[in-house]
Design an enzyme around this catalytic site. Structure first.
Site, PDB file in Angstrom:
ATOM      1  CB  SER A 140      -0.960  -0.029   1.191  1.00  0.00           C
ATOM      2  OG  SER A 140      -1.899   1.008   1.121  1.00  0.00           O
ATOM      3  CG  HIS A 141      -0.010   4.249   2.933  1.00  0.00           C
ATOM      4  ND1 HIS A 141      -0.951   3.287   3.222  1.00  0.00           N
ATOM      5  CD2 HIS A 141       0.359   4.773   4.131  1.00  0.00           C
ATOM      6  CE1 HIS A 141      -1.151   3.248   4.527  1.00  0.00           C
ATOM      7  NE2 HIS A 141      -0.364   4.120   5.106  1.00  0.00           N
ATOM      8  CE  LYS A 150      -3.846  -5.499  -1.211  1.00  0.00           C
ATOM      9  NZ  LYS A 150      -4.666  -4.254  -1.204  1.00  0.00           N
ATOM     10  CG  ASP A 298      -2.701   3.937  -1.856  1.00  0.00           C
ATOM     11  OD1 ASP A 298      -3.380   3.938  -2.897  1.00  0.00           O
ATOM     12  OD2 ASP A 298      -2.830   3.062  -0.980  1.00  0.00           O
ATOM     13  CG  ASP A 302      -5.824   0.534  -1.601  1.00  0.00           C
ATOM     14  OD1 ASP A 302      -5.020   1.482  -1.495  1.00  0.00           O
ATOM     15  OD2 ASP A 302      -5.866  -0.397  -0.779  1.00  0.00           O
ATOM     16  CD  GLU A 383     -10.657   0.752   5.525  1.00  0.00           C
ATOM     17  OE1 GLU A 383     -10.522  -0.160   6.341  1.00  0.00           O
ATOM     18  OE2 GLU A 383      -9.819   0.997   4.641  1.00  0.00           O
ATOM     19  CB  SER A 385      -7.209   5.037   6.386  1.00  0.00           C
ATOM     20  OG  SER A 385      -7.924   3.877   5.989  1.00  0.00           O
ATOM     21  CE  LYS A 402      -7.966   0.330   1.274  1.00  0.00           C
ATOM     22  NZ  LYS A 402      -7.907  -0.988   1.954  1.00  0.00           N
TER      23      LYS A 402
END
Length: 538
Positions: A140-141, A150, A298, A302, A383, A385, A402
Protein backbone atom coordinates in the site's frame (compact mmCIF):
# COMPACT_ATOMS: atom_id res chain seq x y z
CA UNK A 1 4.98 11.65 18.67
CA UNK A 2 6.22 15.02 17.37
CA UNK A 3 6.53 16.46 13.89
CA UNK A 4 9.80 15.71 12.09
CA UNK A 5 11.77 18.63 10.67
CA UNK A 6 11.50 17.08 7.18
CA UNK A 7 7.70 16.89 7.26
CA UNK A 8 6.20 18.40 4.11
CA UNK A 9 9.62 18.95 2.51
CA UNK A 10 10.96 17.35 -0.66
CA UNK A 11 12.74 14.11 0.21
CA UNK A 12 16.50 14.76 0.50
CA UNK A 13 18.87 12.44 -1.33
CA UNK A 14 20.34 11.17 1.94
CA UNK A 15 17.15 9.31 2.88
CA UNK A 16 16.49 7.67 -0.50
CA UNK A 17 16.39 3.88 -0.42
CA UNK A 18 19.35 1.87 -1.77
CA UNK A 19 17.35 -0.15 -4.29
CA UNK A 20 20.20 -2.41 -5.41
CA UNK A 21 20.87 -3.42 -1.80
CA UNK A 22 17.16 -3.91 -1.12
CA UNK A 23 16.63 -6.26 -4.06
CA UNK A 24 19.83 -8.10 -3.20
CA UNK A 25 18.54 -8.60 0.34
CA UNK A 26 15.33 -10.06 -1.10
CA UNK A 27 17.29 -12.93 -2.63
CA UNK A 28 20.20 -13.24 -0.16
CA UNK A 29 18.69 -12.78 3.29
CA UNK A 30 16.59 -15.54 4.86
CA UNK A 31 14.16 -15.43 7.77
CA UNK A 32 15.06 -16.82 11.18
CA UNK A 33 12.07 -19.05 11.86
CA UNK A 34 12.68 -18.77 15.60
CA UNK A 35 12.12 -15.01 15.40
CA UNK A 36 8.38 -14.16 15.32
CA UNK A 37 9.16 -10.91 13.50
CA UNK A 38 10.52 -12.92 10.56
CA UNK A 39 7.41 -15.06 10.11
CA UNK A 40 4.45 -14.47 7.82
CA UNK A 41 1.76 -12.38 9.49
CA UNK A 42 -1.45 -11.37 7.74
CA UNK A 43 -2.71 -8.11 9.27
CA UNK A 44 -5.74 -6.09 8.15
CA UNK A 45 -4.35 -6.01 4.62
CA UNK A 46 -2.08 -8.98 3.99
CA UNK A 47 1.55 -9.57 4.95
CA UNK A 48 3.96 -6.65 4.93
CA UNK A 49 7.65 -6.44 5.65
CA UNK A 50 11.06 -5.45 4.33
CA UNK A 51 13.82 -7.55 2.77
CA UNK A 52 16.44 -5.70 4.82
CA UNK A 53 14.64 -6.76 8.01
CA UNK A 54 14.26 -10.42 6.96
CA UNK A 55 10.48 -10.09 6.84
CA UNK A 56 9.87 -9.89 3.07
CA UNK A 57 12.31 -12.16 1.27
CA UNK A 58 12.13 -14.73 -1.50
CA UNK A 59 11.39 -17.53 0.97
CA UNK A 60 8.38 -15.61 2.34
CA UNK A 61 6.93 -15.19 -1.15
CA UNK A 62 7.58 -18.81 -2.06
CA UNK A 63 5.77 -19.93 1.08
CA UNK A 64 2.81 -17.56 0.69
CA UNK A 65 2.40 -18.27 -3.03
CA UNK A 66 2.47 -22.01 -2.31
CA UNK A 67 -0.14 -21.58 0.42
CA UNK A 68 -2.37 -19.61 -1.96
CA UNK A 69 -1.91 -22.16 -4.75
CA UNK A 70 -3.02 -24.97 -2.46
CA UNK A 71 -5.97 -22.96 -1.14
CA UNK A 72 -6.96 -21.91 -4.67
CA UNK A 73 -7.09 -25.53 -5.83
CA UNK A 74 -8.88 -26.74 -2.72
CA UNK A 75 -11.50 -24.01 -3.25
CA UNK A 76 -12.07 -25.16 -6.82
CA UNK A 77 -11.30 -21.81 -8.41
CA UNK A 78 -10.76 -21.79 -12.17
CA UNK A 79 -8.18 -19.00 -12.52
CA UNK A 80 -6.20 -16.45 -10.51
CA UNK A 81 -5.37 -12.80 -11.31
CA UNK A 82 -2.03 -11.36 -10.17
CA UNK A 83 -1.14 -7.68 -9.91
CA UNK A 84 1.73 -5.66 -8.47
CA UNK A 85 2.48 -2.06 -7.57
CA UNK A 86 5.63 0.03 -8.08
CA UNK A 87 7.47 -0.70 -4.84
CA UNK A 88 10.93 -2.04 -5.65
CA UNK A 89 10.30 -5.38 -3.92
CA UNK A 90 7.07 -5.96 -5.84
CA UNK A 91 8.84 -6.86 -9.09
CA UNK A 92 10.99 -9.74 -7.74
CA UNK A 93 8.07 -10.90 -5.56
CA UNK A 94 5.83 -10.90 -8.64
CA UNK A 95 8.34 -13.08 -10.48
CA UNK A 96 8.63 -15.54 -7.59
CA UNK A 97 4.84 -15.74 -7.32
CA UNK A 98 4.46 -16.58 -11.01
CA UNK A 99 7.12 -19.29 -10.74
CA UNK A 100 5.28 -20.95 -7.85
CA UNK A 101 1.78 -20.66 -9.30
CA UNK A 102 2.84 -22.14 -12.63
CA UNK A 103 4.62 -25.04 -10.95
CA UNK A 104 1.38 -25.77 -9.08
CA UNK A 105 -0.64 -25.79 -12.27
CA UNK A 106 -2.66 -22.67 -11.42
CA UNK A 107 -4.11 -20.87 -14.44
CA UNK A 108 -2.73 -17.39 -13.79
CA UNK A 109 -3.49 -14.09 -15.53
CA UNK A 110 -0.83 -11.37 -15.22
CA UNK A 111 -0.54 -7.94 -16.83
CA UNK A 112 0.96 -7.97 -20.30
CA UNK A 113 4.48 -6.52 -20.56
CA UNK A 114 4.67 -6.93 -16.76
CA UNK A 115 2.73 -3.68 -16.32
CA UNK A 116 1.64 -2.54 -12.90
CA UNK A 117 -1.92 -3.27 -11.77
CA UNK A 118 -3.92 -1.40 -9.10
CA UNK A 119 -5.63 -3.28 -6.28
CA UNK A 120 -9.17 -2.24 -7.35
CA UNK A 121 -8.51 -3.51 -10.88
CA UNK A 122 -7.78 -6.99 -9.54
CA UNK A 123 -11.02 -6.85 -7.55
CA UNK A 124 -12.91 -5.69 -10.66
CA UNK A 125 -11.38 -8.51 -12.74
CA UNK A 126 -12.35 -11.14 -10.17
CA UNK A 127 -15.93 -9.88 -10.03
CA UNK A 128 -16.33 -9.76 -13.81
CA UNK A 129 -15.15 -13.35 -14.22
CA UNK A 130 -16.63 -16.50 -12.74
CA UNK A 131 -14.99 -18.43 -9.91
CA UNK A 132 -11.63 -16.62 -9.80
CA UNK A 133 -9.45 -15.22 -7.03
CA UNK A 134 -6.42 -12.95 -6.95
CA UNK A 135 -3.11 -11.81 -5.48
CA UNK A 136 -1.94 -8.20 -5.22
CA UNK A 137 1.70 -7.63 -4.42
CA UNK A 138 1.78 -4.30 -2.59
CA UNK A 139 2.46 -2.81 0.85
CA UNK A 140 0.00 0.00 0.00
CA UNK A 141 1.35 3.46 0.95
CA UNK A 142 4.25 2.09 3.03
CA UNK A 143 7.80 3.42 2.57
CA UNK A 144 9.91 2.36 -0.46
CA UNK A 145 11.77 -0.22 1.64
CA UNK A 146 8.66 -2.32 2.15
CA UNK A 147 6.88 -5.10 0.31
CA UNK A 148 3.43 -6.60 0.68
CA UNK A 149 1.38 -9.63 -0.37
CA UNK A 150 -2.45 -9.70 -0.31
CA UNK A 151 -4.93 -12.42 -1.26
CA UNK A 152 -8.43 -11.63 -2.53
CA UNK A 153 -11.04 -14.39 -2.52
CA UNK A 154 -13.59 -15.06 -5.28
CA UNK A 155 -15.83 -12.35 -3.81
CA UNK A 156 -13.22 -9.86 -5.00
CA UNK A 157 -12.40 -8.40 -1.61
CA UNK A 158 -9.70 -8.69 1.05
CA UNK A 159 -9.84 -12.11 2.65
CA UNK A 160 -11.41 -12.46 6.06
CA UNK A 161 -9.60 -13.96 9.03
CA UNK A 162 -10.89 -17.48 8.40
CA UNK A 163 -8.90 -17.51 5.15
CA UNK A 164 -5.85 -15.48 6.15
CA UNK A 165 -5.29 -17.74 9.17
CA UNK A 166 -5.14 -20.78 6.88
CA UNK A 167 -2.69 -19.05 4.54
CA UNK A 168 -0.55 -17.70 7.36
CA UNK A 169 -0.32 -21.06 9.14
CA UNK A 170 0.53 -22.96 5.95
CA UNK A 171 3.15 -20.40 4.87
CA UNK A 172 4.86 -20.50 8.27
CA UNK A 173 4.70 -24.30 8.27
CA UNK A 174 6.60 -24.27 4.97
CA UNK A 175 9.17 -21.80 6.31
CA UNK A 176 9.76 -23.88 9.45
CA UNK A 177 10.23 -27.04 7.38
CA UNK A 178 12.83 -25.70 4.96
CA UNK A 179 10.14 -25.18 2.29
CA UNK A 180 9.45 -28.90 2.10
CA UNK A 181 6.39 -29.21 -0.15
CA UNK A 182 7.20 -26.14 -2.25
CA UNK A 183 6.67 -26.42 -6.01
CA UNK A 184 8.57 -23.90 -8.13
CA UNK A 185 10.08 -23.64 -11.61
CA UNK A 186 12.25 -21.13 -13.46
CA UNK A 187 10.29 -18.28 -15.04
CA UNK A 188 11.29 -19.41 -18.53
CA UNK A 189 9.83 -22.86 -17.88
CA UNK A 190 6.81 -21.26 -16.22
CA UNK A 191 5.98 -19.43 -19.44
CA UNK A 192 6.37 -22.63 -21.43
CA UNK A 193 4.00 -24.44 -19.03
CA UNK A 194 0.93 -22.76 -20.51
CA UNK A 195 -0.38 -21.77 -17.07
CA UNK A 196 0.77 -18.13 -17.28
CA UNK A 197 -1.42 -15.97 -19.52
CA UNK A 198 -0.83 -12.33 -20.42
CA UNK A 199 -3.95 -10.25 -19.81
CA UNK A 200 -5.06 -6.72 -20.68
CA UNK A 201 -6.37 -5.39 -17.37
CA UNK A 202 -6.58 -1.77 -18.56
CA UNK A 203 -9.17 -1.89 -21.34
CA UNK A 204 -12.05 -3.70 -19.58
CA UNK A 205 -11.67 -1.59 -16.44
CA UNK A 206 -11.44 1.75 -18.24
CA UNK A 207 -14.30 0.89 -20.64
CA UNK A 208 -16.50 -0.11 -17.70
CA UNK A 209 -16.09 3.22 -15.86
CA UNK A 210 -19.19 4.63 -17.62
CA UNK A 211 -21.27 2.22 -15.54
CA UNK A 212 -20.11 3.66 -12.21
CA UNK A 213 -19.19 7.30 -13.00
CA UNK A 214 -20.90 9.88 -15.24
CA UNK A 215 -17.93 10.10 -17.56
CA UNK A 216 -19.95 11.95 -20.23
CA UNK A 217 -20.78 14.73 -17.76
CA UNK A 218 -17.09 15.03 -16.81
CA UNK A 219 -16.09 15.21 -20.47
CA UNK A 220 -18.68 17.89 -21.32
CA UNK A 221 -17.68 19.98 -18.30
CA UNK A 222 -14.12 20.33 -19.67
CA UNK A 223 -12.91 20.86 -16.12
CA UNK A 224 -9.15 21.17 -15.80
CA UNK A 225 -8.07 18.10 -13.82
CA UNK A 226 -4.73 17.47 -12.15
CA UNK A 227 -3.95 13.76 -11.75
CA UNK A 228 -0.92 12.98 -9.60
CA UNK A 229 -0.11 9.32 -10.27
CA UNK A 230 2.44 9.50 -7.42
CA UNK A 231 4.57 6.95 -9.28
CA UNK A 232 1.99 4.27 -8.52
CA UNK A 233 0.42 1.29 -10.23
CA UNK A 234 -2.35 3.27 -11.93
CA UNK A 235 -0.10 5.47 -14.08
CA UNK A 236 -1.15 3.81 -17.34
CA UNK A 237 -4.80 3.84 -16.24
CA UNK A 238 -5.00 7.62 -15.99
CA UNK A 239 -3.43 7.89 -19.43
CA UNK A 240 -6.00 5.46 -20.81
CA UNK A 241 -8.87 7.28 -19.05
CA UNK A 242 -7.74 10.63 -20.43
CA UNK A 243 -7.54 9.22 -23.95
CA UNK A 244 -10.74 7.13 -23.84
CA UNK A 245 -12.95 9.92 -22.48
CA UNK A 246 -11.09 12.91 -23.96
CA UNK A 247 -10.63 14.61 -20.61
CA UNK A 248 -8.84 17.88 -19.91
CA UNK A 249 -6.44 16.12 -17.57
CA UNK A 250 -2.78 16.78 -16.80
CA UNK A 251 -0.98 13.71 -15.46
CA UNK A 252 2.31 13.94 -13.59
CA UNK A 253 4.69 11.78 -11.54
CA UNK A 254 3.77 9.05 -14.00
CA UNK A 255 7.11 7.25 -14.20
CA UNK A 256 8.11 4.45 -11.84
CA UNK A 257 10.83 5.66 -9.49
CA UNK A 258 11.59 2.95 -6.93
CA UNK A 259 13.08 5.54 -4.55
CA UNK A 260 10.00 7.81 -4.88
CA UNK A 261 12.42 10.75 -4.86
CA UNK A 262 9.69 13.14 -6.07
CA UNK A 263 7.71 12.71 -2.83
CA UNK A 264 7.53 15.11 0.09
CA UNK A 265 8.25 13.59 3.49
CA UNK A 266 5.44 12.51 5.77
CA UNK A 267 5.02 13.83 9.33
CA UNK A 268 7.68 11.44 10.68
CA UNK A 269 10.25 12.43 8.05
CA UNK A 270 9.84 9.22 6.05
CA UNK A 271 8.87 8.82 2.42
CA UNK A 272 5.38 7.41 2.50
CA UNK A 273 2.93 7.53 -0.42
CA UNK A 274 0.00 8.47 1.80
CA UNK A 275 -2.46 10.48 -0.28
CA UNK A 276 -4.40 11.43 2.89
CA UNK A 277 -1.39 13.14 4.47
CA UNK A 278 -1.04 16.90 3.92
CA UNK A 279 2.72 16.49 4.41
CA UNK A 280 3.17 13.74 1.82
CA UNK A 281 0.81 15.57 -0.54
CA UNK A 282 2.49 18.98 -0.15
CA UNK A 283 3.65 18.96 -3.77
CA UNK A 284 0.15 18.58 -5.20
CA UNK A 285 -1.35 20.99 -2.67
CA UNK A 286 1.07 23.66 -3.93
CA UNK A 287 -0.41 23.20 -7.42
CA UNK A 288 -4.09 23.36 -6.39
CA UNK A 289 -4.77 26.73 -8.04
CA UNK A 290 -3.62 25.43 -11.42
CA UNK A 291 -6.60 23.08 -11.63
CA UNK A 292 -10.35 23.11 -11.10
CA UNK A 293 -9.79 19.94 -9.10
CA UNK A 294 -6.85 17.62 -8.50
CA UNK A 295 -6.23 14.25 -6.91
CA UNK A 296 -3.63 11.65 -6.06
CA UNK A 297 -3.46 8.00 -5.06
CA UNK A 298 -1.30 5.75 -2.94
CA UNK A 299 0.97 3.24 -4.65
CA UNK A 300 -1.63 0.53 -5.34
CA UNK A 301 -4.37 3.09 -6.11
CA UNK A 302 -6.86 1.83 -3.55
CA UNK A 303 -6.87 5.13 -1.64
CA UNK A 304 -7.84 8.59 -2.78
CA UNK A 305 -6.64 12.12 -2.02
CA UNK A 306 -8.82 15.02 -3.21
CA UNK A 307 -7.26 18.48 -3.58
CA UNK A 308 -9.62 21.41 -4.10
CA UNK A 309 -9.14 25.13 -4.64
CA UNK A 310 -11.41 25.83 -1.68
CA UNK A 311 -9.79 23.58 0.95
CA UNK A 312 -6.54 22.19 -0.37
CA UNK A 313 -6.29 18.51 0.59
CA UNK A 314 -9.74 17.46 1.75
CA UNK A 315 -9.86 15.53 5.01
CA UNK A 316 -10.82 11.92 4.15
CA UNK A 317 -13.75 11.98 6.60
CA UNK A 318 -15.06 15.14 4.98
CA UNK A 319 -14.92 13.67 1.50
CA UNK A 320 -16.60 10.44 2.59
CA UNK A 321 -19.49 12.54 3.94
CA UNK A 322 -19.70 14.48 0.67
CA UNK A 323 -19.57 11.37 -1.51
CA UNK A 324 -22.27 9.62 0.53
CA UNK A 325 -24.60 12.64 0.43
CA UNK A 326 -24.07 13.17 -3.31
CA UNK A 327 -24.60 9.51 -4.22
CA UNK A 328 -27.69 9.34 -2.02
CA UNK A 329 -29.19 12.20 -3.99
CA UNK A 330 -27.93 11.31 -7.48
CA UNK A 331 -28.19 7.51 -7.72
CA UNK A 332 -31.12 5.14 -7.28
CA UNK A 333 -29.86 3.36 -4.18
CA UNK A 334 -33.17 3.19 -2.32
CA UNK A 335 -33.25 0.67 0.51
CA UNK A 336 -29.44 0.38 0.69
CA UNK A 337 -27.31 1.53 3.60
CA UNK A 338 -23.82 2.89 4.16
CA UNK A 339 -20.86 1.04 5.67
CA UNK A 340 -18.39 2.99 7.81
CA UNK A 341 -15.60 1.96 10.14
CA UNK A 342 -16.12 2.75 13.80
CA UNK A 343 -13.33 5.37 13.74
CA UNK A 344 -14.88 7.34 10.86
CA UNK A 345 -16.55 10.71 11.46
CA UNK A 346 -20.00 10.95 13.04
CA UNK A 347 -20.78 13.50 10.33
CA UNK A 348 -21.40 10.43 8.18
CA UNK A 349 -24.09 9.23 10.63
CA UNK A 350 -25.86 12.59 10.40
CA UNK A 351 -25.67 12.66 6.60
CA UNK A 352 -26.95 9.08 6.29
CA UNK A 353 -29.83 9.70 8.69
CA UNK A 354 -30.79 12.85 6.78
CA UNK A 355 -31.01 10.77 3.59
CA UNK A 356 -33.26 8.21 5.33
CA UNK A 357 -30.67 5.48 5.14
CA UNK A 358 -29.02 3.18 7.66
CA UNK A 359 -25.44 3.12 8.91
CA UNK A 360 -23.60 -0.18 9.29
CA UNK A 361 -20.62 0.43 11.59
CA UNK A 362 -17.77 -2.08 11.33
CA UNK A 363 -14.34 -2.76 12.83
CA UNK A 364 -11.31 -1.30 11.03
CA UNK A 365 -10.57 -3.06 7.73
CA UNK A 366 -12.26 -2.97 4.34
CA UNK A 367 -12.84 -6.72 4.48
CA UNK A 368 -15.90 -6.01 6.65
CA UNK A 369 -17.67 -4.37 3.70
CA UNK A 370 -17.28 -7.29 1.29
CA UNK A 371 -20.34 -9.32 2.30
CA UNK A 372 -22.61 -6.27 2.74
CA UNK A 373 -21.69 -5.20 -0.82
CA UNK A 374 -22.27 -8.68 -2.23
CA UNK A 375 -25.54 -9.08 -0.29
CA UNK A 376 -26.76 -5.64 -1.50
CA UNK A 377 -27.02 -4.25 2.04
CA UNK A 378 -24.87 -1.17 1.36
CA UNK A 379 -24.23 1.06 -1.66
CA UNK A 380 -21.11 2.64 -0.14
CA UNK A 381 -18.35 1.44 2.14
CA UNK A 382 -15.64 3.77 3.43
CA UNK A 383 -12.74 4.02 5.86
CA UNK A 384 -11.37 7.13 7.57
CA UNK A 385 -7.99 6.30 6.02
CA UNK A 386 -9.22 7.40 2.56
CA UNK A 387 -10.36 4.04 1.24
CA UNK A 388 -13.82 3.52 -0.22
CA UNK A 389 -15.91 2.01 -2.99
CA UNK A 390 -19.51 2.14 -4.13
CA UNK A 391 -21.97 0.35 -6.40
CA UNK A 392 -22.51 0.72 -10.12
CA UNK A 393 -25.27 3.03 -11.33
CA UNK A 394 -27.58 0.02 -11.75
CA UNK A 395 -26.89 -1.20 -8.20
CA UNK A 396 -24.49 -3.95 -9.24
CA UNK A 397 -21.18 -4.51 -7.45
CA UNK A 398 -18.24 -2.60 -8.94
CA UNK A 399 -15.44 -3.64 -6.58
CA UNK A 400 -15.30 -5.15 -3.13
CA UNK A 401 -11.91 -3.64 -2.42
CA UNK A 402 -11.06 0.02 -2.04
CA UNK A 403 -10.99 1.94 -5.34
CA UNK A 404 -9.14 5.25 -5.32
CA UNK A 405 -9.71 5.78 -9.04
CA UNK A 406 -13.51 5.95 -8.92
CA UNK A 407 -13.47 8.06 -5.73
CA UNK A 408 -11.22 10.58 -7.48
CA UNK A 409 -13.37 10.63 -10.61
CA UNK A 410 -16.49 10.99 -8.46
CA UNK A 411 -15.02 14.23 -7.05
CA UNK A 412 -14.85 15.57 -10.61
CA UNK A 413 -18.42 14.44 -11.28
CA UNK A 414 -19.59 16.21 -8.12
CA UNK A 415 -17.97 19.47 -9.24
CA UNK A 416 -19.37 19.12 -12.77
CA UNK A 417 -22.89 18.37 -11.49
CA UNK A 418 -23.24 20.71 -8.50
CA UNK A 419 -20.80 23.48 -9.53
CA UNK A 420 -19.28 23.07 -6.07
CA UNK A 421 -15.98 21.35 -5.44
CA UNK A 422 -16.08 18.74 -2.63
CA UNK A 423 -14.66 21.27 -0.18
CA UNK A 424 -17.45 23.75 -0.93
CA UNK A 425 -19.98 20.92 -0.83
CA UNK A 426 -18.74 19.96 2.64
CA UNK A 427 -19.38 23.53 3.81
CA UNK A 428 -23.08 23.02 3.02
CA UNK A 429 -23.04 19.93 5.26
CA UNK A 430 -21.46 21.95 8.07
CA UNK A 431 -24.21 24.56 7.76
CA UNK A 432 -26.80 21.82 8.13
CA UNK A 433 -25.26 19.46 10.71
CA UNK A 434 -22.57 21.42 12.55
CA UNK A 435 -18.78 21.24 12.25
CA UNK A 436 -16.96 18.29 13.79
CA UNK A 437 -13.30 18.43 14.79
CA UNK A 438 -11.47 15.13 14.34
CA UNK A 439 -8.04 13.98 15.37
CA UNK A 440 -5.85 10.93 15.80
CA UNK A 441 -3.06 10.57 18.34
CA UNK A 442 -0.43 7.81 18.16
CA UNK A 443 1.55 6.72 21.19
CA UNK A 444 4.20 4.09 21.89
CA UNK A 445 3.02 0.74 23.30
CA UNK A 446 4.77 -2.56 23.92
CA UNK A 447 3.33 -6.00 23.18
CA UNK A 448 1.71 -6.43 26.61
CA UNK A 449 0.15 -2.97 26.51
CA UNK A 450 -1.23 -3.55 23.01
CA UNK A 451 -2.73 -6.85 24.14
CA UNK A 452 -4.42 -5.16 27.10
CA UNK A 453 -5.97 -2.52 24.86
CA UNK A 454 -7.16 -5.11 22.35
CA UNK A 455 -8.97 -7.02 25.11
CA UNK A 456 -10.67 -4.05 26.79
CA UNK A 457 -14.20 -4.56 28.16
CA UNK A 458 -16.91 -1.94 28.83
CA UNK A 459 -16.58 -2.53 32.57
CA UNK A 460 -12.95 -1.40 32.38
CA UNK A 461 -14.23 2.16 31.98
CA UNK A 462 -14.95 3.35 35.54
CA UNK A 463 -16.11 6.90 34.76
CA UNK A 464 -19.63 7.84 33.63
CA UNK A 465 -18.73 11.09 31.87
CA UNK A 466 -16.34 12.02 29.07
CA UNK A 467 -15.23 15.63 28.64
CA UNK A 468 -18.09 16.79 30.86
CA UNK A 469 -20.76 14.91 28.91
CA UNK A 470 -22.64 11.81 29.99
CA UNK A 471 -21.33 8.62 28.38
CA UNK A 472 -24.13 7.20 26.23
CA UNK A 473 -22.43 4.05 24.94
CA UNK A 474 -19.28 1.97 25.42
CA UNK A 475 -18.59 -0.39 22.55
CA UNK A 476 -16.21 -3.30 22.09
CA UNK A 477 -18.20 -4.89 19.26
CA UNK A 478 -19.36 -3.44 15.95
CA UNK A 479 -22.88 -3.59 14.49
CA UNK A 480 -22.07 -6.96 12.91
CA UNK A 481 -21.12 -8.45 16.29
CA UNK A 482 -17.40 -8.57 15.54
CA UNK A 483 -14.80 -7.36 18.01
CA UNK A 484 -13.42 -3.92 17.24
CA UNK A 485 -10.03 -4.85 18.69
CA UNK A 486 -10.24 -2.07 21.24
CA UNK A 487 -12.93 0.17 22.69
CA UNK A 488 -15.13 3.13 21.69
CA UNK A 489 -16.79 5.59 24.08
CA UNK A 490 -19.63 7.79 22.80
CA UNK A 491 -21.36 10.93 24.15
CA UNK A 492 -23.92 13.24 22.55
CA UNK A 493 -21.33 15.52 20.95
CA UNK A 494 -18.15 13.48 20.91
CA UNK A 495 -16.45 10.11 21.03
CA UNK A 496 -13.09 8.40 21.14
CA UNK A 497 -11.88 4.98 20.06
CA UNK A 498 -8.68 3.39 21.27
CA UNK A 499 -7.05 0.44 19.57
CA UNK A 500 -3.55 -1.02 19.13
CA UNK A 501 -1.81 -1.01 15.76
CA UNK A 502 -1.56 -4.38 14.05
CA UNK A 503 1.74 -3.53 12.35
CA UNK A 504 3.61 -1.08 14.60
CA UNK A 505 4.51 -0.77 18.30
CA UNK A 506 1.97 1.97 18.87
CA UNK A 507 -1.65 2.43 19.83
CA UNK A 508 -4.04 4.92 18.28
CA UNK A 509 -6.60 7.23 19.84
CA UNK A 510 -9.22 8.43 17.36
CA UNK A 511 -11.49 11.19 18.63
CA UNK A 512 -14.08 13.67 17.42
CA UNK A 513 -16.06 16.56 18.84
CA UNK A 514 -18.96 18.63 17.54
CA UNK A 515 -18.19 21.27 20.20
CA UNK A 516 -14.81 22.50 19.00
CA UNK A 517 -11.06 22.09 19.38
CA UNK A 518 -10.90 22.51 23.15
CA UNK A 519 -13.54 19.84 23.68
CA UNK A 520 -11.63 17.50 21.35
CA UNK A 521 -8.42 18.04 23.33
CA UNK A 522 -10.25 17.23 26.55
CA UNK A 523 -11.62 14.00 25.03
CA UNK A 524 -8.12 13.04 23.88
CA UNK A 525 -6.62 13.82 27.28
CA UNK A 526 -9.17 11.69 29.13
CA UNK A 527 -8.73 8.87 26.61
CA UNK A 528 -4.97 9.00 27.22
CA UNK A 529 -5.58 8.87 30.96
CA UNK A 530 -7.76 5.79 30.52
CA UNK A 531 -4.99 4.08 28.51
CA UNK A 532 -2.43 4.92 31.18
CA UNK A 533 -4.67 3.55 33.94
CA UNK A 534 -5.01 0.29 31.99
CA UNK A 535 -1.22 0.10 31.62
CA UNK A 536 -0.78 0.62 35.38
CA UNK A 537 -2.63 -2.66 36.00
CA UNK A 538 -0.25 -4.73 33.85
Amino acid sequence: MGLNSLAGKKAPKEILENIAQLVSDYYVKVPDVNNPLHLVSFGTSGHRGSASKNSFNEEHIMAMAQAVAEFHKKSGHEALFVGMDTHALSTPAHRTTLEVLAANGVKTYFAKDFEYTPTPVISHAILTHKNCDGIVITPSHNPPSDGGFKYNFSDGGPSDESITKVLEQRANELLKNDLDGLKIMDLEDAFKSGFLIEYDFITPYVDDLVNVIDMDLIKKSNLKIGADAMGGSGMAYYKAIKQKYNLNMEIFNDIADFTFSFMHCDKDGKIRMDCSSSYAMAGLIDLKDRFDIAFGNDTDFDRHGIVTKSKGLLNPNHYLSVAIDYLSKNRDFDGLGVGKTLVSSSMIDRVVKDNNKKVFETPVGFKWFVKPFINKEIFFGGEESAGASFLRKDGGVWSTDKDGIILNLLAVEILAKTKKDPGEYYNTLIEKFGEPVYGRVDAIANVEQKKALKNLKPEDIKQDTLANEKIENILTKADNGSSIGGLKVVTQNGWFAIRPSGTEDIYKIYAESFKGEEHLKLIQKEAQNIANSIFDTI
